[in-house]
Design a protein around this motif. Structure first.
Motif, PDB file in Angstrom:
ATOM      1  N   THR A 131       0.851  -1.201   0.000  1.00  0.00           N
ATOM      2  CA  THR A 131       0.000   0.000   0.000  1.00  0.00           C
ATOM      3  C   THR A 131       0.878   1.240   0.000  1.00  0.00           C
ATOM      4  OG1 THR A 131      -0.026   0.255   2.407  1.00  0.00           O
ATOM      5  CG2 THR A 131      -1.735  -1.159   1.448  1.00  0.00           C
ATOM      6  N   GLY A 132       0.250   2.368  -0.311  1.00  0.00           N
ATOM      7  CA  GLY A 132       0.988   3.615  -0.309  1.00  0.00           C
ATOM      8  C   GLY A 132       1.555   3.922   1.066  1.00  0.00           C
ATOM      9  N   ALA A 133       0.718   3.760   2.090  1.00  0.00           N
ATOM     10  CA  ALA A 133       1.180   4.071   3.445  1.00  0.00           C
ATOM     11  C   ALA A 133       2.335   3.158   3.838  1.00  0.00           C
ATOM     12  CB  ALA A 133       0.025   3.929   4.438  1.00  0.00           C
ATOM     13  N   VAL A 136       5.383   4.527   2.290  1.00  0.00           N
ATOM     14  CA  VAL A 136       5.828   5.737   2.997  1.00  0.00           C
ATOM     15  C   VAL A 136       6.529   5.358   4.297  1.00  0.00           C
ATOM     16  CG1 VAL A 136       4.998   7.783   4.247  1.00  0.00           C
ATOM     17  CG2 VAL A 136       4.136   7.285   1.947  1.00  0.00           C
ATOM     18  N   PHE A 161      -0.689  14.667   2.283  1.00  0.00           N
ATOM     19  CA  PHE A 161      -1.320  13.410   2.703  1.00  0.00           C
ATOM     20  C   PHE A 161      -0.407  12.259   2.309  1.00  0.00           C
ATOM     21  CE2 PHE A 161      -4.076   9.679   1.983  1.00  0.00           C
ATOM     22  CZ  PHE A 161      -4.490   9.508   3.308  1.00  0.00           C
ATOM     23  N   HIS A 162      -0.111  11.409   3.298  1.00  0.00           N
ATOM     24  CA  HIS A 162       0.835  10.326   3.036  1.00  0.00           C
ATOM     25  C   HIS A 162       0.312   8.979   3.505  1.00  0.00           C
ATOM     26  CE1 HIS A 162       3.588  13.470   1.908  1.00  0.00           C
ATOM     27  NE2 HIS A 162       3.333  14.081   3.039  1.00  0.00           N
ATOM     28  N   GLY A 163      -0.981   8.899   3.833  1.00  0.00           N
ATOM     29  CA  GLY A 163      -1.537   7.628   4.272  1.00  0.00           C
ATOM     30  C   GLY A 163      -2.024   7.717   5.701  1.00  0.00           C
ATOM     31  N   GLU A 228       4.680  15.589  -1.436  1.00  0.00           N
ATOM     32  CA  GLU A 228       4.125  15.258  -2.752  1.00  0.00           C
ATOM     33  C   GLU A 228       4.539  16.370  -3.724  1.00  0.00           C
ATOM     34  OE1 GLU A 228      -0.352  14.288  -2.020  1.00  0.00           O
ATOM     35  OE2 GLU A 228       0.467  15.292  -0.265  1.00  0.00           O
ATOM     36  N   ASP A 261       6.728  11.714  -2.389  1.00  0.00           N
ATOM     37  CA  ASP A 261       5.612  10.780  -2.261  1.00  0.00           C
ATOM     38  C   ASP A 261       4.783  10.878  -3.544  1.00  0.00           C
ATOM     39  OD1 ASP A 261       3.443   9.249  -1.715  1.00  0.00           O
ATOM     40  OD2 ASP A 261       2.948  10.204   0.191  1.00  0.00           O
ATOM     41  N   VAL A 263       2.786   8.379  -4.549  1.00  0.00           N
ATOM     42  CA  VAL A 263       1.791   7.307  -4.475  1.00  0.00           C
ATOM     43  C   VAL A 263       0.614   7.609  -5.404  1.00  0.00           C
ATOM     44  CG1 VAL A 263       0.017   6.358  -2.918  1.00  0.00           C
ATOM     45  CG2 VAL A 263       2.403   6.438  -2.200  1.00  0.00           C
ATOM     46  N   LEU A 264       0.237   8.877  -5.472  1.00  0.00           N
ATOM     47  CA  LEU A 264      -0.907   9.255  -6.300  1.00  0.00           C
ATOM     48  C   LEU A 264      -0.467   9.686  -7.702  1.00  0.00           C
ATOM     49  CD1 LEU A 264      -3.865  11.382  -4.976  1.00  0.00           C
ATOM     50  CD2 LEU A 264      -2.920  11.806  -7.233  1.00  0.00           C
ATOM     51  N   LYS A 290      -0.497   3.822  -6.563  1.00  0.00           N
ATOM     52  CA  LYS A 290      -1.734   3.805  -7.336  1.00  0.00           C
ATOM     53  C   LYS A 290      -1.498   3.566  -8.824  1.00  0.00           C
ATOM     54  CE  LYS A 290      -4.126   7.001  -4.220  1.00  0.00           C
ATOM     55  NZ  LYS A 290      -5.381   6.329  -3.832  1.00  0.00           N
TER      56      LYS A 290
HETATM   57  C1  LIG Z   1       0.329  10.943  -1.809  1.00  0.00           C
HETATM   58  C2  LIG Z   1      -0.220   9.759  -1.071  1.00  0.00           C
HETATM   59  N1  LIG Z   1       0.581   9.070  -0.254  1.00  0.00           N
HETATM   60  C3  LIG Z   1       0.161   7.989   0.422  1.00  0.00           C
HETATM   61  C4  LIG Z   1      -1.138   7.546   0.282  1.00  0.00           C
HETATM   62  C5  LIG Z   1      -1.597   6.337   1.058  1.00  0.00           C
HETATM   63  O1  LIG Z   1      -1.794   5.283   0.195  1.00  0.00           O
HETATM   64  P1  LIG Z   1      -2.663   4.018   0.687  1.00  0.00           P
HETATM   65  O2  LIG Z   1      -4.069   4.488   0.780  1.00  0.00           O
HETATM   66  O3  LIG Z   1      -2.443   3.001  -0.413  1.00  0.00           O
HETATM   67  O4  LIG Z   1      -2.091   3.597   1.976  1.00  0.00           O
HETATM   68  C6  LIG Z   1      -2.012   8.227  -0.570  1.00  0.00           C
HETATM   69  C7  LIG Z   1      -3.390   7.759  -0.746  1.00  0.00           C
HETATM   70  O5  LIG Z   1      -4.211   8.378  -1.357  1.00  0.00           O
HETATM   71  C8  LIG Z   1      -1.550   9.369  -1.258  1.00  0.00           C
HETATM   72  O6  LIG Z   1      -2.348  10.074  -2.066  1.00  0.00           O
END
Ligand SMILES: Cc1ncc(COP(=O)(O)O)c(C=O)c1O
Length: 450
Positions: A131-133, A136, A161-163, A228, A261, A263-264, A290
């Protein structure tokens, strides 16, 4: 309900113009509420739609109603829902081998090679997570392990936002109401529409970037800046030219690791594989999720070899997790990235991004719209109660989200900014038609019709 073999045709026909799910949807929601409160997610409680299947850019609910999915699942299905090549790769892998912890597998090597072809050369060291979190968290562990003695703090940007895990929330001081605020160092994102200094670009001379450097980067106790490059959950904040040049250069000068980050944004969402590339930014660590796995739970930590080396991982307790080497997720990543490259989808994102920008530009003067902004196929439409005062209107945004669903279009709610991240395979006329319907939803809400 049997899904059709191909993407269902047309999106306007038979779309009911009312605000409720159909009979099958209502029955499903009532049954599910016995197990899961609707508050488990904003979309569940606001949208009340039960999706049965998806093909390409189209979602179909359990009552057979169609929606143009301008969010690609959860900004994940860049190739569209159930891309046939990904389905084939995942099915074949599931039949062969699913999980043997973090042992090497052919799927892992294939995913690593496919990623290496897309990532900047300096990000040659890779780790796989789910997962993203989780990615991170791994980035933070690695940064702490690699940092010079005395550098113990993690800086971040306001609104980042990082999870939802505790470590991912701590740098942005996101307290869920049960914890004391974490000690954090916060810089300023370039949210020009709501500049906290009442300045305007470029005469501001990038005050937000300079303050970020002064307050969060130019310090002897900071290990890393976690940020981000384009903030997503904050409402798609696209920094102007110069912002990342100033902050990125300061990170390098002050010995602060830069964790981008993505992730998005990673995986081509903004028209480059990494959003950092738009700004000439060379992060030391990058997180992706993602955009790499077509909706399967696979995430990536990429970094410089000197940061993600053996010593770092030994100190950080290794990288493995129960599902981190999940071969099905890795097969999804390998095939997604292969299609992305083979079909030159980054070029398509840029071309479709121009189509989307033009279509959204038509909405920009609406009295309920404060600003539309974005990059590639990631856009935000910020709603305001008053264009003069810029008073945010999250309640109107929620109503527009619901009204758009009634009109057969799915966007992403969250605060006053509706977010759009359509799949890269959407057709241009489908995209413009969906934005026309979104415009109607905005107007219906503004005029009190919804
Ligand atoms: C920039 C960013 N980092 C981390 C996350 C967390 O990802 P996850 O929901 O897969 O844990 C998100 C989720 O939207 C995100 O947008």
């Amino acid at each position: 309900m049997t899904p059709p073999a191909a993407a269902p045709e047309g999106t306007d026909g038979g779309q009911p113009d009312d605000a409720s799910p159909g009979a099958a949807g209502e029955a499903h929601l009532a049954a599910e509420a016995g197990y899961l409160p609707p508050t488990v997610s904003q979309e569940t409680s606001l949208g009340r739609r039960v999706f049965a299947y998806g093909r390409g850019a189209t979602l179909v609910d359990v009552d057979g109603r169609e929606y143009v999915d301008l969010v690609a699942g959860t900004m994940t299905q860049s190739l569209g829902h159930s891309h046939p090549e990904v389905v084939r790769a995942v099915t074949a892998q599931a039949a062969r081998l699913v999980n043997v912890h973090d042992n090497p597998t052919p799927a892992r090597l294939a995913a690593a090679r496919a990623l290496a072809r897309m990532l900047p050369e300096h990000l040659g060291a890779l780790g796989f997570l789910t997962t993203g979190a989780e990615a991170v968290e791994a980035a933070l562990r690695a940064a702490h392990a690699a940092a010079a003695p005395g550098r113990t703090r993690i800086a971040a940007l306001r609104r980042g936002f990082h999870g939802k895990t505790r470590g991912a929330r701590a740098p942005v001081q996101w307290d869920v109401g049960t914890e004391p605020p974490a000690p954090a160092l916060l810089g300023y994102p370039a949210y020009c529409y709501r500049c906290p200094f009442d300045a305007s670009y470029p005469s501001c001379d990038l005050l937000c970037a300079r303050l970020t450097v002064r307050q969060a980067v130019a310090r002897p106790d900071v290990a890393a800046l976690l940020a981000e490059p384009v903030q997503g959950a904050a409402g798609v904040i696209v920094p102007p030219p110069g912002y990342w040049e100033v902050v990125g250069r300061a990170c390098a000068e002050h010995g602060v690791l830069l964790i981008a980050d993505e992730v998005l944004t990673g995986g081509g969402r903004t028209g480059r594989f990494l959003a950092a590339e738009h700004y000439g930014l060379s992060p030391d660590l990058v997180t992706l999720a993602k955009g790499v796995g077509s909706g399967h739970p696979v995430a990536v930590l990429a970094g410089r070899h000197r940061v993600l080396d053996e010593r770092t991982w030994r100190a950080a307790g290794g990288l493995g997790s129960t599902y981190g080497g999940h071969a099905v997720g890795l097969a999804a990543a390998a095939s997604t990235l292969t299609v992305l490259r083979r079909d030159d989808l980054l070029t398509r994102v840029t071309e479709l991004g121009a189509v989307l920008a033009a279509a959204l530009g038509e909405l920009a003067d609406h009295p309920a719209v404060g600003e539309v902004r974005g990059l590639g196929l990631l856009w935000g439409v910020e709603l305001v109660a008053d264009r003069a005062t810029r008073a945010p209107d999250p309640a109107a945004a929620d109503r527009v989200y619901r009204r758009a669903l009634d009109l057969g279009v799915r966007v992403m709610p969250g605060g006053q900014t509706l977010r759009l991240a359509p799949p890269f395979v959407i057709e241009p006329d489908e995209l413009t038609d969906a934005i026309r319907r979104l415009g109607r939803a905005i107007d219906d809400v503004h005029q009190g019709r919804a």
